[in-house]
Design a protein around this motif. Sequence first.
Motif, PDB file in Angstrom:
ATOM      1  N   PHE A   1       4.878  -6.314 -12.708  1.00 50.31           N
ATOM      2  CA  PHE A   1       4.012  -7.201 -13.486  1.00 50.31           C
ATOM      3  C   PHE A   1       2.552  -6.931 -13.153  1.00 50.31           C
ATOM      4  O   PHE A   1       2.203  -6.727 -11.990  1.00 50.31           O
ATOM      5  N   MET A   2       1.704  -6.930 -14.182  1.00 56.46           N
ATOM      6  CA  MET A   2       0.264  -6.902 -13.917  1.00 56.46           C
ATOM      7  C   MET A   2      -0.348  -8.190 -14.477  1.00 56.46           C
ATOM      8  O   MET A   2       0.261  -8.871 -15.311  1.00 56.46           O
TER       9      MET A   2
ATOM     10  N   MET B   1      -6.470  -0.888  -9.932  1.00 59.08           N
ATOM     11  CA  MET B   1      -5.858  -2.189 -10.225  1.00 59.08           C
ATOM     12  C   MET B   1      -4.393  -2.167  -9.773  1.00 59.08           C
ATOM     13  O   MET B   1      -3.672  -1.222 -10.068  1.00 59.08           O
ATOM     14  N   ASP B   2      -4.002  -3.215  -9.054  1.00 56.88           N
ATOM     15  CA  ASP B   2      -2.636  -3.244  -8.524  1.00 56.88           C
ATOM     16  C   ASP B   2      -1.715  -4.112  -9.382  1.00 56.88           C
ATOM     17  O   ASP B   2      -2.165  -5.009 -10.097  1.00 56.88           O
ATOM     18  N   PHE B   3      -0.435  -3.844  -9.255  1.00 55.36           N
ATOM     19  CA  PHE B   3       0.544  -4.773  -9.815  1.00 55.36           C
ATOM     20  C   PHE B   3       0.528  -6.035  -8.967  1.00 55.36           C
ATOM     21  O   PHE B   3       0.116  -6.029  -7.802  1.00 55.36           O
ATOM     22  N   VAL B   4       1.009  -7.119  -9.549  1.00 53.69           N
ATOM     23  CA  VAL B   4       0.964  -8.397  -8.826  1.00 53.69           C
ATOM     24  C   VAL B   4       2.349  -9.029  -8.687  1.00 53.69           C
ATOM     25  O   VAL B   4       2.466 -10.149  -8.194  1.00 53.69           O
ATOM     26  N   GLY B   5       3.352  -8.328  -9.136  1.00 58.16           N
ATOM     27  CA  GLY B   5       4.699  -8.858  -8.994  1.00 58.16           C
ATOM     28  C   GLY B   5       5.702  -7.740  -9.190  1.00 58.16           C
ATOM     29  O   GLY B   5       5.426  -6.786  -9.918  1.00 58.16           O
ATOM     30  N   MET B   6       6.829  -7.861  -8.493  1.00 54.70           N
ATOM     31  CA  MET B   6       7.883  -6.856  -8.665  1.00 54.70           C
ATOM     32  C   MET B   6       9.233  -7.565  -8.636  1.00 54.70           C
ATOM     33  O   MET B   6       9.543  -8.264  -7.672  1.00 54.70           O
ATOM     34  N   GLU B   7       9.982  -7.413  -9.716  1.00 55.52           N
ATOM     35  CA  GLU B   7      11.366  -7.887  -9.730  1.00 55.52           C
ATOM     36  C   GLU B   7      12.194  -6.667  -9.365  1.00 55.52           C
ATOM     37  O   GLU B   7      12.192  -5.673 -10.112  1.00 55.52           O
TER      38      GLU B   7
ATOM     39  N   CYS C   1      10.326  -1.002 -15.629  1.00 55.17           N
ATOM     40  CA  CYS C   1       9.694  -1.684 -16.762  1.00 55.17           C
ATOM     41  C   CYS C   1       8.330  -2.173 -16.305  1.00 55.17           C
ATOM     42  O   CYS C   1       8.217  -2.856 -15.285  1.00 55.17           O
ATOM     43  N   ILE C   2       7.299  -1.808 -17.050  1.00 54.59           N
ATOM     44  CA  ILE C   2       5.943  -2.262 -16.715  1.00 54.59           C
ATOM     45  C   ILE C   2       5.548  -3.318 -17.733  1.00 54.59           C
ATOM     46  O   ILE C   2       5.512  -3.062 -18.939  1.00 54.59           O
ATOM     47  N   THR C   3       5.276  -4.519 -17.220  1.00 55.96           N
ATOM     48  CA  THR C   3       5.014  -5.636 -18.109  1.00 55.96           C
ATOM     49  C   THR C   3       3.807  -6.427 -17.610  1.00 55.96           C
ATOM     50  O   THR C   3       3.126  -6.009 -16.692  1.00 55.96           O
ATOM     51  N   GLY C   4       3.545  -7.532 -18.236  1.00 60.28           N
ATOM     52  CA  GLY C   4       2.320  -8.259 -17.878  1.00 60.28           C
ATOM     53  C   GLY C   4       2.522  -9.749 -17.904  1.00 60.28           C
ATOM     54  O   GLY C   4       3.636 -10.237 -17.709  1.00 60.28           O
ATOM     55  N   GLY C   5       1.372 -10.344 -18.332  1.00 62.09           N
ATOM     56  CA  GLY C   5       0.129  -9.788 -18.823  1.00 62.09           C
ATOM     57  C   GLY C   5       0.278  -8.662 -19.841  1.00 62.09           C
ATOM     58  O   GLY C   5       1.306  -8.508 -20.458  1.00 62.09           O
ATOM     59  N   GLU C   6      -0.807  -7.921 -19.981  1.00 62.38           N
ATOM     60  CA  GLU C   6      -0.836  -6.809 -20.922  1.00 62.38           C
ATOM     61  C   GLU C   6      -1.136  -5.525 -20.152  1.00 62.38           C
ATOM     62  O   GLU C   6      -2.287  -5.258 -19.789  1.00 62.38           O
ATOM     63  N   PRO C   7      -0.108  -4.715 -19.872  1.00 54.37           N
ATOM     64  CA  PRO C   7      -0.284  -3.562 -18.984  1.00 54.37           C
ATOM     65  C   PRO C   7      -1.256  -2.510 -19.474  1.00 54.37           C
ATOM     66  O   PRO C   7      -1.782  -1.743 -18.659  1.00 54.37           O
ATOM     67  N   THR C   8      -1.513  -2.443 -20.784  1.00 53.14           N
ATOM     68  CA  THR C   8      -2.449  -1.407 -21.240  1.00 53.14           C
ATOM     69  C   THR C   8      -3.869  -1.683 -20.760  1.00 53.14           C
ATOM     70  O   THR C   8      -4.752  -0.841 -20.921  1.00 53.14           O
TER      71      THR C   8
END
Length: 231
Positions: free
Chosen positions: A23-24, A1-7, A69-76
């Motif tokens: 962001f996931m 599963m990939d991330f879908v956004g990067m700040e 920082c890994i965020t979402g959505g819900e990264p878990t």
Amino acid sequence: MDFVGMEKLSLVDFDDNLTATLFMAGCPFRCPFCHNGDLVLHPEKAEPIPFEEVLTYLKKRQGVLDAVCITGGEPTLMPDLEDKIRAIRDLGYKIKLDSNGFQPHVLENLIGKGLLDYVAMDIKNCPEKYDLTIGTHVDLDLIERSIRLLMNSGIDYEFRTTTIEEFHSEEDIEKLARWIQGASRYFLQKYIDSENCIQHYFHAISPQKADRYLQIVRKYVPNAQLRGFDD
Ligand code: SF4
């Protein structure tokens, strides 16, 4: 599963750390005030970023950025979250994870392996109004387990609540604060409507009300603070 956004640079996500935020997509909750409505409601439409691309950027910024920082959505929900965190940590970055706390076993595994430097967990409301606030049902035992896990983990963490006029009364805030009594860090956050919110019918509490709520919370969490009310 990939991330879908990067700040690529955030100065606000993780204390004084210069941080990149990933962001996931996907979350089991439906908080109507959620700011990442597209990622939550239509994860299939999000554009994946190949992880190699993320790592290439992070390699270039080694020594400049401090943390991710890994965020979402819900990264878990990411099946390979542990592998991704390991790859990022191997580059020397600290890791902050944002979570709604519905998967304590994932947090427990990552904390147990020493892979997290900071966890920010949302406490949406007092237990009685949790389902109403998140727009679906959650087993509160899971939230409770995540709360106790973080409070006993020895790692840095914060709990935080986005305060909504329509959802949070003084009584709710008192019950919520009692639930997390003794937490080391807690923030009452200001709600700000944005284009990408799931719904748009909500209002921020006034600064005066925020001050009252803070006094209530401080009976249980002396170090509690407001976030976003000073602008
Ligand atoms: S606010 Fe967080 S927990 Fe709620 S729907 Fe959005 S991503 Fe999920």
